[in-house]
Write an enzyme that holds these catalytic residues in place. Structure first.
Site, mmCIF file in Angstrom:
data_model
loop_
_atom_site.group_PDB
_atom_site.id
_atom_site.type_symbol
_atom_site.label_atom_id
_atom_site.label_comp_id
_atom_site.label_asym_id
_atom_site.label_seq_id
_atom_site.Cartn_x
_atom_site.Cartn_y
_atom_site.Cartn_z
ATOM 1 N N GLY A 24 15.146 7.540 -3.009
ATOM 2 C CA GLY A 24 15.544 7.998 -1.680
ATOM 3 C C GLY A 24 14.774 7.336 -0.537
ATOM 4 N N VAL A 68 1.607 15.931 -5.626
ATOM 5 C CA VAL A 68 0.776 16.202 -4.443
ATOM 6 C C VAL A 68 0.265 17.640 -4.404
ATOM 7 C CG1 VAL A 68 1.794 14.383 -3.005
ATOM 8 C CG2 VAL A 68 2.802 16.695 -2.974
ATOM 9 N N ASN A 94 5.635 11.635 2.436
ATOM 10 C CA ASN A 94 7.097 11.709 2.329
ATOM 11 C C ASN A 94 7.583 12.701 1.266
ATOM 12 O OD1 ASN A 94 9.991 10.546 2.400
ATOM 13 N ND2 ASN A 94 9.318 10.191 0.279
ATOM 14 N N LEU A 103 18.203 34.663 3.585
ATOM 15 C CA LEU A 103 17.003 35.496 3.543
ATOM 16 C C LEU A 103 16.971 36.471 2.364
ATOM 17 C CD1 LEU A 103 14.598 35.320 5.344
ATOM 18 C CD2 LEU A 103 15.469 37.258 6.648
ATOM 19 N N ALA A 104 18.120 37.052 2.028
ATOM 20 C CA ALA A 104 18.156 38.051 0.947
ATOM 21 C C ALA A 104 17.643 37.473 -0.371
ATOM 22 C CB ALA A 104 19.578 38.573 0.777
ATOM 23 N N TYR A 159 12.167 25.731 4.346
ATOM 24 C CA TYR A 159 12.141 24.295 4.656
ATOM 25 C C TYR A 159 11.878 24.075 6.148
ATOM 26 C CZ TYR A 159 13.815 19.404 4.506
ATOM 27 O OH TYR A 159 13.935 18.040 4.592
#
Ligand code: NAI
Length: 251
Positions: A24, A68, A94, A103-104, A159
């Protein structure tokens, strides 16, 4: 007198670390940084070993198996860079994941995993590199944020928080790095066609493409070119900034 630097292969003699380099956007970053003269240390999780070796081979760089988020990752990184290269000039954070849910369904495991990979690991690795005094003068730290950390996407509270955190982090770090003749900046890509966006539902993908003023998904190399510029010694007056990549003028 007007003095300009020679733009050909501006990273010659510099060492660049790219995390999540096996595929990617990270693989494209490795290619562009190498094209521009850097020796690229391509890092990714051990499970990506084969793909990582292909990328490193292709760009004439080296590989580093590095999750990481692993407990020993900061020390392993310090040891690798010190022993093989004596330091590092460019660090591109990256590596990133999504664990989408509204949310539920957003349990702690999804929240923690995304925050750990996308944000907290950047802090731990940078802290170790700076403590060990491995970031050389002219050093560049580039965090990979996202338009999702600026505008927010449905189902991505975790995110969005992680990517907004990347922006706050590079802005705060900018002042500390200025004392070391180094900078920290971020790129915030829009919708880029990779395995990450391939996993999204079709409707979300189409909406992502429409958000781009070019009305199509961006290419990994679009992000990589911006990162190479931010990693360049010539961008030294740019510090604590976020570069949005991919024609997101509709936001
Ligand atoms: P991808 O899923 O194709 O590649 C991500 C890479 O990161 C993979 O090689 C994966 O093995 C690696 N990775 C995951 N967890 C890791 C860990 N713990 N340690 C080391 N490496 C790890 O994703 P893509 O699309 O190339 O994304 C790259 C970065 O760009 C991510 O930070 C992502 O959030 C960001 N981004 C992507 C956008 C897109 O539209 N594709 C938009 C905005 C930001």
């Amino acid at each position: 007198e007007i003095v300009v630097d020679d733009p050909a292969r501006p990273h010659t003699g510099r060492v660049a670390l790219v995390t999540g380099a096996a595929q990617g956007i990270g693989a494209s970053m490795a290619a562009v940084l190498a094209r521009d003269g850097a020796h690229v240390v391509c890092a990714d999780v051990p499970a990506q070993g084969e793909a990582l070796a292909r990328v490193a081979n292709h760009v004439g760089g080296s590989t580093l198996h590095l999750d990481v988020t692993a407990e020993g990752a900061p020390q392993a990184l310090v040891d690798h860079l010190r022993e093989r290269h004596g330091g590092v000039d460019v660090v591109v954070h990256n590596a990133g994941i999504t664990r989408d849910k509204t949310l539920a369904g957003m349990d702690d495991a999804r929240w923690d995993a995304v925050l750990e990979v996308n944000l907290v690991s950047q802090e731990r690795l940078d802290e170790a590199l700076l403590d060990a005094d491995l970031l050389r003068p002219g050093g560049r730290i580039v965090g990979v944020s996202s338009i999702g950390g600026i505008a927010g996407n449905r189902g991505q509270t975790n995110y969005g928080a992680s990517k907004a955190g990347v922006i706050g982090r590079v802005e705060a770090l900018a002042d500390e790095l200025a004392d070391r003749d180094a900078t920290s900046n971020a790129v915030a890509p829009g919708f880029i066609e990779t395995a990450m966006t391939e996993r999204m539902p079709v409707g979300v993908r189409e909406a992502g493409r429409r958000m781009n003023s070019l009305n199509q998904g961006g290419r990994p190399v679009d992000v990589a070119e911006a990162v190479s510029w931010l990693a360049d010694v010539r961008s030294g007056a740019v510090n604590g900034q976020v570069v949005r990549v991919c024609g997101q003028s509709l936001l």
